[in-house]
Design an enzyme around this catalytic site. Structure first.
Site, PDB file in Angstrom:
ATOM      1  CB  ALA A  13      -0.687   0.091   0.927  1.00 48.24           C
ATOM      2  CB  SER A  15       7.295   0.788  -1.562  1.00 48.12           C
ATOM      3  OG  SER A  15       6.847  -0.272  -0.066  1.00 48.12           O
ATOM      4  NE  ARG A  17       8.644  -5.646  -1.760  1.00 46.53           N
ATOM      5  CZ  ARG A  17       8.923  -6.342  -0.492  1.00 46.53           C
ATOM      6  NH1 ARG A  17      10.522  -5.464  -0.627  1.00 46.53           N
ATOM      7  NH2 ARG A  17       8.973  -7.019   0.271  1.00 46.53           N
ATOM      8  CG  HIS A 240      -3.947 -11.049  -0.032  1.00 49.45           C
ATOM      9  ND1 HIS A 240      -4.707 -11.143   1.325  1.00 49.45           N
ATOM     10  CD2 HIS A 240      -4.005  -9.428   0.780  1.00 49.45           C
ATOM     11  CE1 HIS A 240      -4.823 -10.204   2.411  1.00 49.45           C
ATOM     12  NE2 HIS A 240      -4.667  -9.297   1.222  1.00 49.45           N
ATOM     13  CG  ASP A 241      -0.039  -8.719   0.525  1.00 48.68           C
ATOM     14  OD1 ASP A 241      -0.872  -8.511   1.077  1.00 48.68           O
ATOM     15  OD2 ASP A 241       0.435  -7.019   0.086  1.00 48.68           O
ATOM     16  CB  THR A 242      -1.584 -11.884   3.853  1.00 43.41           C
ATOM     17  OG1 THR A 242      -1.640  -9.962   4.203  1.00 43.41           O
ATOM     18  CG2 THR A 242      -1.230 -12.294   5.419  1.00 43.41           C
ATOM     19  N   GLY A 411       7.832  -6.704   6.910  1.00 44.46           N
ATOM     20  CA  GLY A 411       8.957  -5.001   7.163  1.00 44.46           C
ATOM     21  C   GLY A 411       8.256  -5.038   8.564  1.00 44.46           C
TER      22      GLY A 411
END
Length: 463
Positions: A13, A15, A17, A240-242, A411
């Site tokens: 949400a 950044s 990469r 989904h990133d999670t 992070g």
């Protein structure tokens, strides 16, 4: 000899990469190729994501990987949940995707369920009811008689949308679709009765593909633009990133009952299970059953995470106050403030002044009002730790055996003070890392799809 790598494109949400990774002798080797900002843009009455800019940044990351001399095996894309774009029959995007923090859905879940049995709904969807969910975004469009619904051909969630414009193939990946509140949790397919009840065009909802499926091949014109003279497949990962992060968290899941906490803008606290938990107790405790890799269910709570601290730091930057993370954490460590806020309170969703929102909240409840930046940071972090304690207690009440350890990934796992406060609050061992859990999970699913590994258990070291 040219090194062959997998590319993980990870949009957060705040950044994004592009990460290159390869698997060798039980190790995942990672390299950050390109990092870029992501932001919401207010235009007229709505808050949008700048999709064209994000797509251009993704292309630049792929271009950089080629420039470095890497041979690209395949590409996997993951993003945040619930948001989507609509494409028409010509394959064109019908406007920038609206951000889940937009006010168009405020209060709509309560309005919708005023005439609907919410318990029955949860027993089918298994998703925590939140105004931001895709269901209510679409309900908003339907209520407003938005013209885009009438001309749209396909609904594509954010990773689906990026994949579509890379390959020309439109489909919906399971883990990201599960965040919409529009799936049947048991069958892992669209909840067609609900879609019809909402009066939504059924053709919007396409084929659901599972992590590990080849979504398509890079368009010829894009391959030429990148300087590639070979085919590159785009693989459906835990989009989904999670889902990708949770897959990594399970690599060394000992002790036997280990929960994960994906720590970033949002905190996702939960455990992987084989089948959804759809009880009324789970609903009342705010748990959600989202799709995972390998057909697993991520049984978790969505908790406001480091969003509050991120907004404070952004605000302090605008007023030229201290913004160095290490300095702020050090100041928080010596603060003696004891105030605890409800991090999930509406007051902290998107205030114009986060510092004032916290001060007003504390003042209204006759708690100590933060005075220094260290006080504000300490207040936020100890509030998060207490919220995690509440979530773990609720999780334990729904499991046959209590959680014995917590792994913090993402992070936020670098925040040593938050880790310590969490361990003290929970009373169980807390392990931090890996930071790049999402990118690692993304790459592992690609490696599984290509047959390079047979199981995530083959991976022991991350470099």
């Amino acid at each position: 000899m040219m090194l062959s790598v997998y590319l993980a494109v990870d949009f957060g949400a705040g950044s994004g990469r592009v990460m290159a990774g390869f698997v060798s002798d039980g190790m995942v080797n990672l390299e950050e190729i390109y990092r870029f900002p992501n932001r919401q843009v207010r235009l007229g009455n709505h808050l949008y994501w700048d999709f064209p800019a994000l797509f251009a940044d993704m292309k630049q990351g792929i271009r950089e990987a080629v420039r470095k001399g890497y041979h690209i095996k395949c590409i996997g894309i993951d993003t945040w949940g619930v948001d989507f774009g609509l494409i028409d029959k010509k394959g064109d995007l019908l406007g920038n995707p609206v951000c889940y923090r937009d006010s168009r859905t405020n209060g709509l879940s309560k309005e919708y369920f005023a005439g609907t049995d919410i318990s029955r709904h949860y027993a089918e969807a298994g998703i925590q009811v939140m105004d931001i969910n895709t269901l209510f975004q679409l309900y908003s469009l339907k209520k407003e008689e938005d013209a885009s619904l009438a001309v749209a051909d396909k609904l594509l969630f954010m990773p689906d949308l990026f994949s579509y414009f890379l390959t020309g193939v439109a489909n919906n990946e399971y883990s990201i679709a599960s965040t919409s509140e529009l799936l049947d949790a048991r069958s892992r397919t669209w909840n067609w009765d609900l879609i019809r009840q909402l009066g939504l065009p059924e053709h919007l909802f396409g084929e659901i593909v599972m992590p590990g499926t080849v979504r398509g091949t890079l368009k010829k014109e894009l391959a030429e633009e990148f300087g590639l003279d070979y085919d590159v497949e785009v693989i459906a990962v835990g989009s989904h990133d999670t889902a990708s992060a949770a897959y990594t968290a399970g690599m060394d899941a000992a002790p036997s009952v280990s929960a994960f906490l994906s720590s970033g803008t949002w905190s996702l606290l939960g455990i992987e299970v084989d089948e959804p938990i759809l009880t009324e107790e789970a609903r009342l405790a705010g748990f959600t059953n989202e799709g995972g890799v390998g057909g697993k269910i991520r049984f978790l709570q969505n908790i406001t995470g480091l969003w509050i601290l991120q907004r404070l730091i952004a605000q302090w930057g605008e007023s030229r106050k201290e913004t160095d993370y290490d300095v702020l954490i050090a100041a928080a460590e010596v603060s003696d403030i004891t105030s605890v806020i409800d991090v999930d309170a509406a007051a902290f969703v998107c205030p114009s002044d986060m510092e004032a929102a916290i001060a007003d909240y504390c003042r209204a409840r006759r708690m100590q009002v933060p005075e220094t930046q260290g006080d504000y940071v300490r207040c936020v972090l100890q509030s998060l730790a207490q919220r995690y304690k509440q979530g773990l207690e609720q999780l334990n009440s729904l499991l046959p055996a209590p959680v014995e350890a917590l792994r913090i990934i993402g992070g936020g796992c670098r925040n040593r003070l938050l880790n310590r406060l969490t361990e003290e609050a929970l009373g169980i061992p807390v392990y931090a890392g890996p930071v790049e859990a999402t990118a690692i999970g993304n790459i592992l699913v690609q490696a599984l799809a290509k047959g390079e590994i047979k199981s995530r258990d083959e991976i022991k070291v991350i470099i």
